[in-house]
Design a protein around this motif. Structure first.
Motif, PDB file in Angstrom:
ATOM      1  N   THR A 132       4.286   2.808   6.139  1.00 25.73           N
ATOM      2  CA  THR A 132       4.615   2.071   4.818  1.00 25.73           C
ATOM      3  C   THR A 132       5.237   1.036   5.155  1.00 25.73           C
ATOM      4  OG1 THR A 132       4.374   4.294   3.874  1.00 25.73           O
ATOM      5  CG2 THR A 132       5.284   2.244   2.671  1.00 25.73           C
ATOM      6  N   SER A 133       4.874  -0.107   4.550  1.00 29.69           N
ATOM      7  CA  SER A 133       5.839  -1.482   4.653  1.00 29.69           C
ATOM      8  C   SER A 133       7.099  -1.497   3.678  1.00 29.69           C
ATOM      9  CB  SER A 133       5.060  -2.772   4.196  1.00 29.69           C
ATOM     10  OG  SER A 133       4.429  -2.951   3.036  1.00 29.69           O
TER      11      SER A 133
ATOM     12  N   GLY B  43       7.758  -3.641   1.607  1.00 27.76           N
ATOM     13  CA  GLY B  43       7.330  -4.325   0.334  1.00 27.76           C
ATOM     14  C   GLY B  43       6.579  -3.113  -0.444  1.00 27.76           C
TER      15      GLY B  43
ATOM     16  N   ASP C  40      13.031  -7.409   5.170  1.00 25.12           N
ATOM     17  CA  ASP C  40      11.524  -7.882   5.543  1.00 25.12           C
ATOM     18  C   ASP C  40      10.640  -6.960   4.790  1.00 25.12           C
ATOM     19  OD1 ASP C  40       9.311  -8.655   6.759  1.00 25.12           O
ATOM     20  OD2 ASP C  40      10.179  -8.897   8.993  1.00 25.12           O
ATOM     21  N   ASN C  41      10.009  -7.545   3.813  1.00 23.22           N
ATOM     22  CA  ASN C  41       8.873  -6.840   3.362  1.00 23.22           C
ATOM     23  C   ASN C  41       7.689  -6.473   4.128  1.00 23.22           C
ATOM     24  OD1 ASN C  41      10.491  -6.543   0.663  1.00 23.22           O
ATOM     25  ND2 ASN C  41       9.604  -8.448  -0.033  1.00 23.22           N
ATOM     26  N   ASP C  42       7.458  -7.150   5.044  1.00 24.43           N
ATOM     27  CA  ASP C  42       6.310  -7.008   5.983  1.00 24.43           C
ATOM     28  C   ASP C  42       6.763  -5.995   6.874  1.00 24.43           C
ATOM     29  OD1 ASP C  42       4.616  -8.700   4.443  1.00 24.43           O
ATOM     30  OD2 ASP C  42       5.807 -10.542   5.932  1.00 24.43           O
ATOM     31  N   LEU C  43       7.970  -5.348   7.402  1.00 20.43           N
ATOM     32  CA  LEU C  43       8.183  -4.345   8.200  1.00 20.43           C
ATOM     33  C   LEU C  43       7.837  -3.251   7.864  1.00 20.43           C
ATOM     34  CD1 LEU C  43       9.520  -5.500  11.067  1.00 20.43           C
ATOM     35  CD2 LEU C  43      11.925  -4.391  10.069  1.00 20.43           C
ATOM     36  N   SER C  44       7.311  -2.424   8.689  1.00 19.89           N
ATOM     37  CA  SER C  44       6.972  -0.793   8.363  1.00 19.89           C
ATOM     38  C   SER C  44       8.515  -0.038   8.335  1.00 19.89           C
ATOM     39  CB  SER C  44       6.149  -0.462   9.419  1.00 19.89           C
ATOM     40  OG  SER C  44       6.872  -0.139  10.709  1.00 19.89           O
TER      41      SER C  44
END
Length: 94
Positions: free
Chosen positions: A23-24, A26, A60-64
């Protein structure tokens, strides 16, 4: 799956929740909207380890979750300056 303790500046409730490690950040914020009453766009997430020591802010919303270093048993604290503490608790108690 990663089990996290979720706390918040918006409510006094604590909750244990399970999230997929892919899950990211974000997507986690979006899921935490329903749980905490915070707003994903203004939410700040702080990560604490099992001993309740601050690790990092999840920016960082894109990081898992796994890439961000989130591990089973950690605590995610939700801060949202756009909401008042207890703002939604009265609605939940009625």
């Amino acid at each position: 799956m990663i089990e996290l303790l979720v706390t918040s500046t918006v409510s006094s409730f604590e909750s244990r929740r399970r999230f997929d490690e892919n899950t990211s950040v974000g997507a986690l914020k979006e899921r935490l909207e329903l749980l905490t009453g915070g707003n994903a766009s203004t939410m700040k997430l702080e990560l604490f380890n099992k001993d309740n020591h601050f690790i990092t802010e999840l920016k960082d919303n894109d990081l898992s979750l796994s890439s961000a270093g989130v591990q089973d048993g950690f605590r995610v604290h939700v801060e949202d300056s756009g909401r008042l503490f207890g703002e939604f608790e009265g609605e939940l108690k009625e």
